[in-house]
Design an enzyme around this catalytic site. Structure first.
Site, PDB file in Angstrom:
ATOM      1  N   TYR A 101       0.862  -1.374  -0.002  1.00  0.00           N
ATOM      2  CA  TYR A 101       0.118  -0.051  -0.064  1.00  0.00           C
ATOM      3  C   TYR A 101       1.050   1.158   0.209  1.00  0.00           C
ATOM      4  O   TYR A 101       1.996   1.354   0.764  1.00  0.00           O
ATOM      5  CB  TYR A 101      -1.014   0.065   1.301  1.00  0.00           C
ATOM      6  N   GLU A 185      -3.239   7.393  -4.403  1.00  0.00           N
ATOM      7  CA  GLU A 185      -3.295   5.962  -3.569  1.00  0.00           C
ATOM      8  C   GLU A 185      -3.078   4.973  -4.810  1.00  0.00           C
ATOM      9  O   GLU A 185      -3.684   5.070  -5.556  1.00  0.00           O
ATOM     10  CB  GLU A 185      -4.390   6.027  -2.627  1.00  0.00           C
TER      11      GLU A 185
END
Ligand code: GDP
Ligand code: MN
Length: 376
Positions: A101, A185
């Site tokens: 992530y 993101e």
């Protein structure tokens, strides 16, 4: 403005971040052709502006072009967490060895940006963040300095990402800076079985305030997907559609916000936020009313005006002439207070439409509008 995954993917590609091959379509037949071009197999992904598509059935594997067509047909038009699936993206399937992530996000309290990264990426990242916060690295990024190779190495090392991710971390920062994004993101950023680093999913929020210098913001278009919001924007009104039944017009954002609260306190739900600002001319009032009245969910309208620079008599004149122009079809409750309130009320009393009522207090006006909405 949030971008769709395929738009984020496009930005990543332009900035040299490796992404799987992919194409977007709204047609099941075309989906079959795309899958064929991708080599037969495809990951079919619903293009909706919400996360957690994987868990909601919005990310599905198709083993051949026929399956891709069928999956696209099943997915298109469905609803994922309140978002209608209008298009699907078909991506070349990737052999995933590890999921990471990474994101950069504006940290308003710190007045800077924050890099958030974890070696435990993927669909469970929220659980990881909640149960094992130490597995999620948070590193402040100096706005002026940006993500240098030293910063990127620090982020990778702190989060436990492999050194090959450093280049992506630096490029992702370039996406944020060059595109005026508030958030970029990637979840998951993956390491494939062949050792390649790929951005498998992307979320980008662009800063609407940068519209003047970002042609792309216009290009990505449909900032106002709601037709009423688009109509209001054309008229220069500050309007946000909500899901209730009492239309609300007021002057000043603070007053309109309080009005929404008071309407809710009366057991009704506001249908919108609409601030007509300080200079409430008849034209602005007419524009506002016509937008609100064209919302079929609206059962009554509450006009809450505090006369300041624009005195209440001028506002009342505005309402009287607006009501003539827009052909009033739903009951309107008006509360006028402040500068020249008595004269304003007199004008409404003498010349207003039979569907227009006057109330002396904000609470009283909201109660009456709620009552009218419920009996309509
Ligand atoms: P989200 O659930 O909305 O975040 O959608 P994602 O695009 O992140 O997809 C959900 C999950 O599907 C990812 O976290 C991956 O684990 C998995 N996934 C997506 N594409 C592929 C792929 O090409 N190969 C493999 N093995 N998994 C994939
Ligand atoms: Mn994801």
């Amino acid at each position: 403005m949030d971008l769709y995954e395929h738009q984020a993917r496009q930005l990543f590609e332009e900035h040299g971040i490796p992404v799987p091959r992919a194409e977007v379509t709204d047609s099941p037949q075309e989906a079959r052709g795309i899958a064929r071009r991708l080599g037969g197999r495809a990951v079919v992904k619903a293009q909706v502006k919400t996360g957690g598509r994987g868990k909601a059935g919005g990310v599905r594997f198709a083993a051949d072009p026929a399956a891709a067509e069928l999956t696209a047909r099943q997915m298109l038009g469905t609803d994922i967490k309140g978002h209608r699936v209008g298009t699907v993206m078909l991506a070349e399937p990737v052999d995933v060895a590890e999921e990471f992530y990474v994101s950069y996000v504006l940290d308003r309290t710190a007045g800077g940006f924050l890099a958030i990264a974890s070696a435990q990426g993927g669909m469970e990242i929220e659980d990881v963040a909640a149960t094992r916060p130490e597995a999620v690295a948070r590193i402040p990024v100096d706005r002026a300095e940006g993500v240098t190779s030293a910063t990127a190495q620090e982020i990778a090392a702190t989060a436990g990402l492999p050194p090959q991710t450093v280049d992506v971390l630096m490029r992702l920062w370039q996406v944020l800076v060059r595109e005026d994004a508030l958030l970029v993101e990637v979840n998951p950023l993956v390491r494939t079985g062949q050792g390649q680093i790929l951005a498998l999913d992307g979320k980008v929020t662009l800063d609407d305030n940068a519209r003047f210098r970002q042609a792309r913001l216009g290009e990505h278009g449909e900032r106002h997907q709601d037709p009423l919001e688009a109509a209001a924007a054309e008229r220069g009104l500050t309007y946000v559609r909500l899901d209730g039944e009492v239309g609300v017009i007021g002057n000043g954002a603070g007053l309109v916000m309080s009005t929404l609260d008071v309407v809710a306190g009366c057991g009704a739900r506001p249908a919108n936020f609409l601030d007509i600002g300080g200079g409430a001319s008849a034209q602005v009032m007419a524009d506002g009313l016509s937008v609100i009245l064209s919302d079929p969910a609206v059962k009554s309208v509450l006009v809450n005006v505090f006369g300041g620079i624009t005195a209440c008599d001028a506002v009342a004149e505005g309402i009287v002439s607006a009501v003539d122009t827009v052909r009033l079809t739903k009951p309107l409750v008006v509360r006028l207070d402040g500068n020249n309130a008595a004269r304003g009320r007199a004008i409404l009393g003498e010349r207003a439409h039979p569907l227009v009522e006057h109330a002396t207090t904000m609470d009283g006006a909201a109660r009456r509008a709620a009552e009218l909405a419920h009996t309509a």
